[in-house]
Design a protein around this motif. Structure first.
Motif, PDB file in Angstrom:
ATOM      1  N   SER A   9      19.163 -14.497 -26.468  1.00 33.93           N
ATOM      2  CA  SER A   9      19.837 -13.508 -27.304  1.00 33.93           C
ATOM      3  C   SER A   9      18.871 -12.441 -27.816  1.00 33.93           C
ATOM      4  CB  SER A   9      20.543 -14.187 -28.473  1.00 33.93           C
ATOM      5  OG  SER A   9      19.604 -14.719 -29.388  1.00 33.93           O
ATOM      6  N   HIS A  10      17.581 -12.731 -27.836  1.00 32.88           N
ATOM      7  CA  HIS A  10      16.596 -11.746 -28.267  1.00 32.88           C
ATOM      8  C   HIS A  10      16.453 -10.609 -27.258  1.00 32.88           C
ATOM      9  CE1 HIS A  10      15.070 -13.820 -31.827  1.00 32.88           C
ATOM     10  NE2 HIS A  10      15.265 -14.928 -31.130  1.00 32.88           N
ATOM     11  N   LEU A  11      16.953 -10.801 -26.050  1.00 32.57           N
ATOM     12  CA  LEU A  11      16.851  -9.768 -25.017  1.00 32.57           C
ATOM     13  C   LEU A  11      18.165  -9.022 -24.785  1.00 32.57           C
ATOM     14  CD1 LEU A  11      14.705 -11.633 -22.340  1.00 32.57           C
ATOM     15  CD2 LEU A  11      13.947  -9.941 -24.023  1.00 32.57           C
ATOM     16  N   GLU A  12      19.209  -9.358 -25.532  1.00 31.82           N
ATOM     17  CA  GLU A  12      20.505  -8.715 -25.315  1.00 31.82           C
ATOM     18  C   GLU A  12      20.435  -7.204 -25.477  1.00 31.82           C
ATOM     19  OE1 GLU A  12      23.188 -10.674 -27.989  1.00 31.82           O
ATOM     20  OE2 GLU A  12      23.832 -12.073 -26.441  1.00 31.82           O
ATOM     21  N   ASP A  13      19.672  -6.728 -26.439  1.00 26.13           N
ATOM     22  CA  ASP A  13      19.593  -5.294 -26.716  1.00 26.13           C
ATOM     23  C   ASP A  13      18.408  -4.618 -26.036  1.00 26.13           C
ATOM     24  OD1 ASP A  13      21.851  -5.425 -28.336  1.00 26.13           O
ATOM     25  OD2 ASP A  13      20.671  -5.943 -30.107  1.00 26.13           O
ATOM     26  N   ALA A  14      17.804  -5.302 -25.091  1.00 24.03           N
ATOM     27  CA  ALA A  14      16.667  -4.728 -24.362  1.00 24.03           C
ATOM     28  C   ALA A  14      17.125  -3.494 -23.589  1.00 24.03           C
ATOM     29  CB  ALA A  14      16.075  -5.760 -23.409  1.00 24.03           C
ATOM     30  N   PRO A  15      16.217  -2.590 -23.290  1.00 24.52           N
ATOM     31  CA  PRO A  15      16.580  -1.360 -22.565  1.00 24.52           C
ATOM     32  C   PRO A  15      16.780  -1.624 -21.074  1.00 24.52           C
ATOM     33  CG  PRO A  15      14.228  -1.391 -22.989  1.00 24.52           C
ATOM     34  CD  PRO A  15      14.805  -2.602 -23.668  1.00 24.52           C
ATOM     35  N   TRP A  16      17.954  -2.104 -20.690  1.00 21.58           N
ATOM     36  CA  TRP A  16      18.259  -2.416 -19.300  1.00 21.58           C
ATOM     37  C   TRP A  16      18.560  -1.150 -18.547  1.00 21.58           C
ATOM     38  CZ3 TRP A  16      16.980  -7.260 -18.548  1.00 21.58           C
ATOM     39  CH2 TRP A  16      17.127  -8.167 -19.575  1.00 21.58           C
ATOM     40  N   PRO A  17      18.239  -1.019 -17.293  1.00 23.41           N
ATOM     41  CA  PRO A  17      17.399  -1.896 -16.481  1.00 23.41           C
ATOM     42  C   PRO A  17      15.937  -1.774 -16.903  1.00 23.41           C
ATOM     43  CG  PRO A  17      18.046   0.015 -15.208  1.00 23.41           C
ATOM     44  CD  PRO A  17      18.737   0.128 -16.543  1.00 23.41           C
ATOM     45  N   ALA A  18      15.194  -2.840 -16.645  1.00 26.23           N
ATOM     46  CA  ALA A  18      13.798  -2.887 -17.070  1.00 26.23           C
ATOM     47  C   ALA A  18      12.984  -3.760 -16.127  1.00 26.23           C
ATOM     48  CB  ALA A  18      13.709  -3.432 -18.484  1.00 26.23           C
ATOM     49  N   THR A  19      11.696  -3.474 -16.075  1.00 33.52           N
ATOM     50  CA  THR A  19      10.782  -4.322 -15.318  1.00 33.52           C
ATOM     51  C   THR A  19      10.334  -5.475 -16.209  1.00 33.52           C
ATOM     52  OG1 THR A  19       8.821  -3.116 -16.039  1.00 33.52           O
ATOM     53  CG2 THR A  19       9.896  -2.343 -14.012  1.00 33.52           C
ATOM     54  N   ARG A  20       9.653  -6.424 -15.624  1.00 36.33           N
ATOM     55  CA  ARG A  20       9.150  -7.559 -16.399  1.00 36.33           C
ATOM     56  C   ARG A  20       8.217  -7.077 -17.510  1.00 36.33           C
ATOM     57  NH1 ARG A  20       4.642 -11.952 -15.675  1.00 36.33           N
ATOM     58  NH2 ARG A  20       3.466 -10.057 -15.497  1.00 36.33           N
ATOM     59  N   ASP A  21       7.316  -6.155 -17.203  1.00 35.46           N
ATOM     60  CA  ASP A  21       6.382  -5.650 -18.211  1.00 35.46           C
ATOM     61  C   ASP A  21       7.104  -4.924 -19.340  1.00 35.46           C
ATOM     62  OD1 ASP A  21       4.215  -6.730 -16.888  1.00 35.46           O
ATOM     63  OD2 ASP A  21       3.785  -4.885 -15.782  1.00 35.46           O
ATOM     64  N   GLU A  22       8.146  -4.183 -19.007  1.00 33.72           N
ATOM     65  CA  GLU A  22       8.921  -3.500 -20.046  1.00 33.72           C
ATOM     66  C   GLU A  22       9.638  -4.502 -20.940  1.00 33.72           C
ATOM     67  OE1 GLU A  22       9.920   0.651 -17.686  1.00 33.72           O
ATOM     68  OE2 GLU A  22      11.318  -1.033 -17.522  1.00 33.72           O
ATOM     69  N   LEU A  23      10.125  -5.588 -20.358  1.00 35.52           N
ATOM     70  CA  LEU A  23      10.789  -6.624 -21.158  1.00 35.52           C
ATOM     71  C   LEU A  23       9.793  -7.327 -22.070  1.00 35.52           C
ATOM     72  CD1 LEU A  23      13.215  -8.163 -18.509  1.00 35.52           C
ATOM     73  CD2 LEU A  23      13.809  -6.717 -20.465  1.00 35.52           C
ATOM     74  N   ILE A  24       8.594  -7.582 -21.563  1.00 36.41           N
ATOM     75  CA  ILE A  24       7.555  -8.199 -22.397  1.00 36.41           C
ATOM     76  C   ILE A  24       7.210  -7.265 -23.549  1.00 36.41           C
ATOM     77  CG2 ILE A  24       5.135  -8.919 -22.455  1.00 36.41           C
ATOM     78  CD1 ILE A  24       5.553  -9.931 -19.542  1.00 36.41           C
ATOM     79  N   ASP A  25       7.040  -5.983 -23.263  1.00 38.49           N
ATOM     80  CA  ASP A  25       6.733  -5.007 -24.305  1.00 38.49           C
ATOM     81  C   ASP A  25       7.847  -4.966 -25.348  1.00 38.49           C
ATOM     82  OD1 ASP A  25       5.166  -2.780 -25.421  1.00 38.49           O
ATOM     83  OD2 ASP A  25       6.880  -1.554 -24.779  1.00 38.49           O
ATOM     84  N   TYR A  26       9.098  -4.958 -24.901  1.00 36.84           N
ATOM     85  CA  TYR A  26      10.232  -4.957 -25.824  1.00 36.84           C
ATOM     86  C   TYR A  26      10.229  -6.212 -26.695  1.00 36.84           C
ATOM     87  CZ  TYR A  26      14.928  -5.394 -27.631  1.00 36.84           C
ATOM     88  OH  TYR A  26      15.994  -5.569 -28.477  1.00 36.84           O
ATOM     89  N   ALA A  27       9.978  -7.366 -26.069  1.00 41.91           N
ATOM     90  CA  ALA A  27       9.980  -8.632 -26.819  1.00 41.91           C
ATOM     91  C   ALA A  27       8.885  -8.639 -27.888  1.00 41.91           C
ATOM     92  CB  ALA A  27       9.800  -9.806 -25.863  1.00 41.91           C
TER      93      ALA A  27
END
Length: 73
Positions: A9-27
């Motif tokens: 649920s912590h990734l629901e509002d992530a900026p999709w589409p995204a790369t793995r590195d972008e998801l790590i940065d968002y997290a």
């Protein structure tokens, strides 16, 4: 790597589409628990784009998976 509904649920509002590195940065920026960051780091990085949380965790429950009728409330 393990995912739970709470962790994902912590990734629901992530900026999709995204790369793995972008998801790590968002997290990291959003203050996600360490387990979320570790799960993302353990994913293979082939430079691919993830379109949604379902690409990261295929078993992520969708709204249709719940037996909840919004019209009743």
């Amino acid at each position: 790597m393990y995912w739970t509904l709470e962790l994902a649920s912590h990734l629901e509002d992530a900026p999709w589409p995204a790369t793995r590195d972008e998801l790590i940065d968002y997290a990291v920026r959003s203050g996600s628990p360490l387990e979320v960051i570790e799960n993302l780091q353990s994913m293979e990085d082939e430079g691919e784009m993830y379109e949604s949380i379902e690409d990261v965790w295929p078993d992520y429950p969708r709204k249709d998976d719940f037996l909840f009728n919004e019209d009743e409330y």
